[in-house]
Design a protein around this motif. Structure first.
Motif, short mmCIF file in Angstrom:
data_model
loop_
_atom_site.label_atom_id
_atom_site.label_comp_id
_atom_site.label_asym_id
_atom_site.label_seq_id
_atom_site.Cartn_x
_atom_site.Cartn_y
_atom_site.Cartn_z
N LEU A 17 41.98 39.04 51.20
CA LEU A 17 42.11 40.23 50.36
C LEU A 17 43.10 41.21 50.98
N GLY A 18 42.95 41.44 52.29
CA GLY A 18 43.84 42.39 52.97
C GLY A 18 45.30 41.98 52.89
N PHE A 19 45.58 40.70 53.22
CA PHE A 19 46.97 40.24 53.20
C PHE A 19 47.49 40.12 51.77
N GLY A 20 46.60 39.81 50.81
CA GLY A 20 47.02 39.78 49.42
C GLY A 20 47.46 41.14 48.93
N ILE A 21 46.69 42.17 49.28
CA ILE A 21 47.07 43.54 48.92
C ILE A 21 48.37 43.93 49.62
N ALA A 135 43.43 48.88 42.74
CA ALA A 135 42.04 48.75 42.30
C ALA A 135 41.34 47.55 42.94
N PHE A 136 42.08 46.60 43.49
CA PHE A 136 41.46 45.49 44.21
C PHE A 136 40.59 46.00 45.37
N ILE A 137 40.98 47.13 45.97
CA ILE A 137 40.19 47.69 47.07
C ILE A 137 38.81 48.09 46.57
N PHE A 152 45.55 47.71 55.51
CA PHE A 152 46.56 46.75 55.05
C PHE A 152 47.49 47.42 54.05
N TYR A 153 46.91 48.22 53.15
CA TYR A 153 47.71 48.96 52.18
C TYR A 153 48.62 49.95 52.92
N GLY A 154 48.04 50.59 53.94
CA GLY A 154 48.82 51.55 54.72
C GLY A 154 49.96 50.93 55.46
N LEU A 195 48.28 35.15 44.75
CA LEU A 195 47.64 33.90 45.18
C LEU A 195 46.63 34.15 46.30
N LEU A 196 46.95 35.07 47.21
CA LEU A 196 46.04 35.36 48.32
C LEU A 196 44.79 36.09 47.84
#
Length: 413
Positions: A17-21, A135-137, A152-154, A195-196
């Motif tokens: 999730l983190g790397f996907g974001i 919104a994924f977060i 990750f977003y930061g 994909l991630l």
């Protein structure tokens, strides 16, 4: 929650999730900032060199209006989407295709009205990606890891600005080639991100029908629930980003017009400044989220970051020489790193209604879009009235007011 179990089985940290974001964010952010802050002003300078400051401000004003409307509507529609690909993926993918079309036509336009129309349509396309991605977060991040996932977003936010500028600075005299490079970048990173994250079908999800006041509220700014902290976060973010983009929006002209450097020298100094921003930003972004999770100090970290940004943006007023922009880059890079790594966690915490996460987070993150245009508008007015030097202390004062807004939030420690 079911989504939390999918993302973090047995309490494991949700790295995918983190790397996907992170990748999804870089997919739109690097191309957008590279074009918006450097290639677009360079193209405008080629077409209308004598009116470039006013045109950048006009473009920013129109973009601000379009982005405001698009962000709210597209975020709300994302919240209510049911499909075999999930509720966020279709919007992000459609946004990617639409922004690529706008980028392509930007290489073809040769008039100021053409640029204005193109960039307005681009804002509609861009916001199809912005609100659903963040919104994924709220959708998927377990509460105990929210600060770290926000980091990750930061990290992405702090990579986006300098990398976009570094790439774009090599194409100031060949704008179209730079735009094509960004188009390829956007396709690769956005698809990797989707994909991630792996957001699957939500066809079984029930979306209640809306009538009357419910329909209006679904597509408008929130007015019910605990909205005080929500709007303090929005205004605090708006002031922070506006101050940042007072500098970023005119960074090419600051080097050429305020510091009287040649285009070649400006390109070289932009690259150095961008590298300082990148190193400082990523370094502080990496530690910000884990610190917030450990010490539960979201509000204080965001406020201190805003004050540090205020000091950084004021520095170039001291001397019209490149070293002041390098000091600015170090301070503001560190500030943006810490701020961006915890800001999304704070935003999720102050949401008035979890069922409208994309729409409401879109409104919070609208402060990003609005700040990126509000800052240059304010700068244009001051430059026209008293020259470049006064834009720097103005940006500093905006940050101090923004920090005060953040400290007034009650729901977050």
């Amino acid at each position: 929650m079911e989504n939390e179990k999918q993302v973090a089985p047995k309490g494991k940290f949700p790295y995918r999730l983190g790397f996907g974001i992170l990748f999804g964010l870089l997919g739109w952010l690097v191309p957008y900032l590279g074009v918006n802050s450097t290639l677009l002003p360079a193209k405008i300078q080629q077409i209308a060199p004598n009116e470039k400051v006013q045109i950048v401000a006009l473009l920013a004003t129109i973009a601000m209006i379009v982005a405001t409307i698009a962000n709210i509507i597209e975020g709300a529609l994302s919240d209510r989407t049911v499909s075999r690909w999930g509720k966020r993926n279709p919007w992000i993918f459609l946004g990617m295709l639409s922004t690529l079309i706008c980028f392509y036509f930007l290489t073809k336009v040769t008039t100021v009205p053409g640029i204005i129309i193109n960039w307005s349509l681009f804002q509609v396309a861009l916001n199809m990606m912005v609100a659903p991605l963040v919104a994924f977060i709220a959708d998927k991040a377990p509460k105990k890891y929210r600060g770290s996932i926000s980091a990750f977003y930061g990290v992405g936010m702090n990579i986006g600005t300098p990398v976009g500028t570094m790439i774009a600075s090599h194409y100031i005299t060949n704008v179209n080639s730079g735009i094509y490079i960004f188009m390829v970048f956007e396709i690769i990173f956005t698809i990797i991100g989707l994909l991630l994250v792996g957001d699957g079908s939500n066809k079984g999800e029930r979306v209640p029908k809306l009538h009357g006041s419910e329909l209006v509220e679904a597509f408008s700014f929130p007015i019910h629930g605990d909205v005080r902290d929500f709007y303090l976060a929005v205004v605090g973010k708006l002031l922070f980003v506006s101050a940042q983009f007072i500098i970023t929006g005119y960074q090419l002209y600051i080097f050429t017009d305020y510091m009287k450097l040649s285009s070649a020298s400006a390109t070289s100094n932009l690259s150095i400044m961008s590298m300082i921003l990148l190193v400082a930003g990523v370094s502080f972004a990496v530690i910000g989220g884990p610190l917030a999770d450990k010490f539960h100090s979201l509000k204080l970290l965001v406020a201190l970051s805003t004050v540090a940004m205020g000091i950084g943006v004021a520095i170039p007023a001291i001397d019209p020489a490149p070293w002041t922009m390098f000091v600015y880059a170090g301070l503001s890079g560190a500030a943006m790193g810490m701020y961006n790594s915890v800001d999304q966690a704070l935003n999720v915490t102050v949401l008035p209604n979890p069922n409208s996460a994309a729409k409401d987070l879109g409104i919070v993150n609208l402060a990003n879009s609005l700040g990126q245009v509000f800052g240059p508008i304010m700068a244009s007015m001051v430059i026209g009235f008293s020259g470049y030097r006064m834009i720097f202390p103005m940006a500093g004062v905006m940050c101090l007011v923004g920090a005060g807004m953040i400290l007034m939030i009650k729901k977050v420690h």
